[in-house]
Design a protein around this motif. Structure first.
Motif, mmCIF file in Angstrom:
data_model
loop_
_atom_site.group_PDB
_atom_site.id
_atom_site.type_symbol
_atom_site.label_atom_id
_atom_site.label_comp_id
_atom_site.label_asym_id
_atom_site.label_seq_id
_atom_site.Cartn_x
_atom_site.Cartn_y
_atom_site.Cartn_z
ATOM 1 N N GLU A 1 -1.740 0.135 -0.161
ATOM 2 C CA GLU A 1 -0.852 -0.434 0.805
ATOM 3 C C GLU A 1 -0.992 -1.905 1.172
ATOM 4 O O GLU A 1 -0.149 -2.820 1.410
ATOM 5 C CB GLU A 1 -1.609 0.352 2.414
ATOM 6 C CG GLU A 1 -1.295 1.683 2.439
ATOM 7 C CD GLU A 1 -1.757 2.399 3.538
ATOM 8 O OE1 GLU A 1 -1.245 3.237 3.868
ATOM 9 O OE2 GLU A 1 -2.907 2.224 3.847
ATOM 10 N N ARG B 1 2.002 -4.753 1.026
ATOM 11 C CA ARG B 1 2.413 -5.622 2.139
ATOM 12 C C ARG B 1 2.282 -7.287 1.306
ATOM 13 O O ARG B 1 3.335 -7.980 1.816
ATOM 14 C CB ARG B 1 0.960 -5.532 3.007
ATOM 15 C CG ARG B 1 1.217 -4.428 3.885
ATOM 16 C CD ARG B 1 0.330 -4.629 5.179
ATOM 17 N NE ARG B 1 -1.030 -4.847 4.818
ATOM 18 C CZ ARG B 1 -1.817 -4.066 4.781
ATOM 19 N NH1 ARG B 1 -1.529 -2.599 4.830
ATOM 20 N NH2 ARG B 1 -3.164 -4.101 4.542
ATOM 21 N N ASP C 1 -2.955 5.143 0.232
ATOM 22 C CA ASP C 1 -4.266 5.020 0.712
ATOM 23 C C ASP C 1 -5.146 4.908 -0.309
ATOM 24 O O ASP C 1 -5.810 6.137 -0.478
ATOM 25 C CB ASP C 1 -4.726 5.778 1.761
ATOM 26 C CG ASP C 1 -6.032 5.474 2.533
ATOM 27 O OD1 ASP C 1 -6.951 4.531 1.891
ATOM 28 O OD2 ASP C 1 -6.370 5.889 3.666
ATOM 29 N N PRO D 1 3.802 3.423 -0.226
ATOM 30 C CA PRO D 1 2.373 2.947 -0.031
ATOM 31 C C PRO D 1 1.387 4.414 -0.136
ATOM 32 O O PRO D 1 1.642 5.345 0.129
ATOM 33 C CB PRO D 1 2.107 2.554 1.421
ATOM 34 C CG PRO D 1 3.323 3.128 2.061
ATOM 35 C CD PRO D 1 4.469 3.277 1.265
#
Length: 298
Positions: free
Chosen positions: A270, A274, A288, A286
């Motif tokens: 993630e 970004r 985690d 994305p």
């Protein structure tokens, strides 16, 4: 099989971009890389031989991904420190760690990386011959950066001896070897370094030298070259390595190349997505990385 991955996995400036920050002790960066990719190029082996302890640990920590392979830079004693011959002990210690990984079937290639100053002259060809004599039972791939090596006899010799050629992207100066899609052995290899012309020969810091983010337009020809290498009858595996490691840019570009070649959306950490949304966004979704990596370790 085409495998994609970055060069190295332990960089301080990856914290908060590739890896979580702060990074909990239960998070293993190597497991995270093996979660995202199917290869990694070992960088520390350039500075000293892979120890048996590390070889076993790395194999154990990535065992969950059966397709994952390591490539390893050959110790600089054999490629950059050429003022005097190496010793039998140098060869023995280098072979031990690499041999453990090779025997396990997890060593995809040994990268014999020479600097731009290594020209195509008889004494340097002899030096290469000596390396092949010492390590030729490993899957060797040779990286040369000077254009003097760009001649048919050299490529024919690589084919005859089953040695891989490393197709590289680097800042192009007058005598720099140009991008290519050559396949000379069962192992095909692509290595992109970035195009930081300003810092390439200044040697201030490896971080500065390899601080470059490729655009999709710049990577597109390399996606096509990768497909071309993979389609060659003699090639069994292709390794695509991104060495522009500053602030995780190589991770972003490796994911982009994988998506371009396979036509599939990839998973990206993630914070990385970004950070490089403009170039990586069209190719990734994305994930985690912290939770998925910790789960793999349990």
């Amino acid at each position: 099989m085409i495998r994609f991955g970055p060069a190295g996995w332990t960089y301080k400036d990856w914290a908060g971009v590739v890896y979580p920050k702060p990074c909990p002790k239960e998070f293993d960066p190597l497991v995270a890389i093996a979660r995202l990719f199917t290869t990694i190029e070992i960088n520390t082996s350039f500075y000293g031989p892979v120890t048996p302890k590390n070889a076993h640990l790395w194999l154990e920590r990535t065992a969950f991904n059966p397709d994952f392979r390591f490539t390893a830079k050959l110790w600089q004693r054999f490629t950059h420190q050429r003022d005097e011959p190496w010793t039998a002990e140098d060869v023995r210690w280098t072979r031990v760690g690499l041999g453990i990984m090779h025997k396990a079937g997890r060593l995809g290639a040994v990268l014999v990386q020479f600097p731009w100053s290594f020209r195509n002259v008889p004494e340097n060809r002899d030096w290469v011959d000596s390396i092949v004599d010492a390590f030729g039972d490993f899957p060797l791939v040779l990286e040369v950066r000077h254009a003097s090596w760009n001649e048919p006899s050299y490529y024919a010799e690589l084919v005859e001896r089953g040695l891989g050629f490393v197709n590289i992207d680097q800042p192009l100066y007058k005598d720099s070897i140009a991008p290519s899609a050559r396949a000379t052995a069962a192992v095909g290899y692509v290595r992109v370094h970035g195009r930081n012309y300003k810092e390439w020969f200044r040697h201030k810091s490896p971080i500065d030298r390899y601080d470059y983010l490729y655009s999709a337009k710049e990577l597109a020809p390399w996606a096509e070259r990768t497909k071309e290498i993979a389609s060659h009858p003699r090639v069994q595996d292709v390794y695509v390595i991104t060495n522009n490691h500053a602030r995780g840019k190589g991770v972003a570009n490796a994911l982009m190349l994988e998506a371009m070649v396979t036509g599939r959306t990839v998973e990206a950490p993630e914070p990385l997505l970004r950070e490089y949304e403009e170039v990586l966004g069209p190719y990734a979704r994305p994930v985690d990385l912290l939770s998925t990596t910790v789960a793999l370790q349990q």
